[in-house]
Write an enzyme that holds these catalytic residues in place. Structure first.
Site: not given
Ligand SMILES: [Zn+2]
Lengths: 292, 183
Positions: A30, A246, A249, A271, A277
């Site tokens: 980090g 979605c 899909c 998506c 997707c």
């Protein structure tokens, strides 16, 4: 067209510096490790930090995926991918998340969980979450070192009180290994939990700000939150409180992009992760073939 | 095994860098280093990381005189060096730089030459970032005093040092975040 003679465009000194920097970044999870960031043949802000990391990392025989906002076919992704194809002979490219050794991305982490043998490079425009509360970099570095994020927490809490919820949609400040708080790049809140105990190493590169930082595998990554206002990912609920799916899909557990249907004028959800997707759709088609 | 000059080539350095990145991302994991026949893997590690921008200390004289111009790094005392190459079978005799609170990366990386990373009398149990639960390793040719001294060096996180243990052909990393217990 003259091809760069150098594999990976960058000279070996530039690569060495990025390599040394990335090892420090993993050793100090980090922490934004400074490096000198070379000029690239595209403007800073077009993913040069991520690109420099990828060029220092990648070797012949490896397979790369480049995504921008979840799509492999946006102008940015196409430009970056063709630059790497041109300068790194022997490197393969793919759109399929599961086939990639390295994934360079802007704005999204793939929906498909990454494996230990994969590596994610995220492009970062603004690496320091403390900028909103402290203008001096010198003072910010001291605050990071002491893990003193009290002012950032106060700012975050004020926003929550004002709007009665967490309004940050992207770049949610996230604490790594109980110490440094990072800007996880402009990924949506949806993607932040994927950093926590990730199997894959995540390297973040900010070319303009000349910083590299990392979330190592199996490392805590915790979005800043409060007991009375816990962190939440986007819910994607419709008016009846049901999870939207979605339109292409049918997946109801992916991050959705909102479109307006040009014919009906209605809102449509799809998506954001194009490969995800496609995979859901292919699975469905396969199931239909089997079950009629 | 490689022919004599290969550790100085870009292609080999890229592969060795990835081995180092994998090692430091997964403390305790032993990663092979491409190195030249009869040569030290530690030299291949140095060749991968060093250039004129950084300094190197070699208190145990592990390097040959002809290695220095190829490495390009400036020579420094162990207390000031960015990288320190040393033997694991003797106790630590120096105080490496640990970085500062605002700049913890200005700390030394120690490349410690040991007899074996695969079997040895020193059994370590590791925890921390990069380790999925627990990792065990056993090392030959590392004086236990290194583990005690490392404890002093890394107790003021984010200050600390990062250790790369190298035997004849492989590397194992102990970054400053790793909790090490002698089993
Ligand atoms: Zn879909």
């Amino acid at each position: 067209m003259i091809l760069a003679q150098q594999f990976g465009f960058l000279d070996e000194y530039a690569k060495k510096e990025i390599r040394r920097t990335s090892l420090k970044a993993v050793a100090i999870p980090g922490y934004q490790v400074p490096y000198s960031s070379r000029e690239m043949p595209m403007g800073r802000g077009f993913g040069t930090g991520g690109l420099q990391l990828t060029l220092a990392l990648i070797g012949a025989g490896e397979v790369l995926k480049v995504i921008d906002q979840g799509s492999d076919d946006s102008v940015n992704a196409v430009n970056l991918r063709s630059f790497i194809e041109m300068t790194c002979p022997g490197v393969g490219t793919t759109r399929v998340t599961g086939e990639a050794d390295l994934i360079q991305s802007r704005h999204r982490i793939p929906e498909k969980p990454l494996r230990e043998d994969q590596l994610l490079v995220l492009q970062v425009p603004y690496p320091d979450p403390l900028v909103v509360v402290e203008a001096s970099e010198e003072k910010r570095k001291q605050l990071h070192g002491e893990a003193d994020y009290s002012r950032l927490l106060v700012k975050l809490y004020e926003d929550i009180v004002k709007f009665d919820e967490i309004t940050i949609s992207h770049r949610y400040p996230t604490r790594i290994n109980d110490h440094y708080v990072i800007d996880p790049s402009p990924i949506p809140r949806w993607d932040v939990p994927k950093l926590h105990m990730s199997k894959a190493l995540v390297l973040l590169g900010a070319g303009r700000e000349k910083k590299i930082y990392a979330v190592p595998p199996y490392t805590k990554a915790e979005p800043l939150a409060f007991e009375d206002k816990p962190f939440r990912v986007e819910a994607f609920l419709d008016e009846q409180g049901r999870r939207r799916a979605c339109a292409r899909c049918g997946c109801d557990n992916s991050f959705l992009d909102e479109y307006v249907d040009s014919n009906s004028g209605e809102q449509v959800y799809r998506c954001s992760d194009a490969d995800w997707c496609d995979e859901q759709l292919a699975r469905q088609t396969a199931a239909e073939v089997i079950y009629g | 095994m490689l022919e004599v000059s290969a550790i100085w080539t870009a292609h080999v350095q890229q592969q060795n860098y990835r081995a180092l990145l994998d090692a430091i991302s997964h403390p305790g994991r032993v990663k092979s280093i491409l190195h030249q026949q009869g040569g030290l893997a530690s030299l291949a590690v140095l060749a991968t990381l060093l250039d004129a921008e950084v300094s190197l200390a070699d208190p145990d004289d592990l390097l040959e005189a002809e290695d220095w111009p190829l490495l390009q790094a400036s020579a420094a005392a162990p207390g000031e060096a960015d990288y320190i190459l040393c033997r694991g079978n003797r106790a630590a005799r120096f105080q490496p730089k640990l970085g500062s609170l605002p700049s913890p990366e200005r700390s030394a990386t120690l490349i410690i030459y040991v007899d074996s990373l695969h079997r040895g009398e020193l059994k370590l149990s590791l925890k921390g970032p990069g380790v999925n639960g627990n990792a065990d390793c056993s090392i030959a040719g590392l004086d236990p005093d290194w583990i005690r001294r490392r404890e002093e060096w890394v107790c003021g996180y984010p200050l600390g040092v990062d250790l790369l243990l190298v035997d004849d052909s492989a590397v194992l990393a102990l970054p400053r975040t790793t909790k090490v217990e002698v089993a």
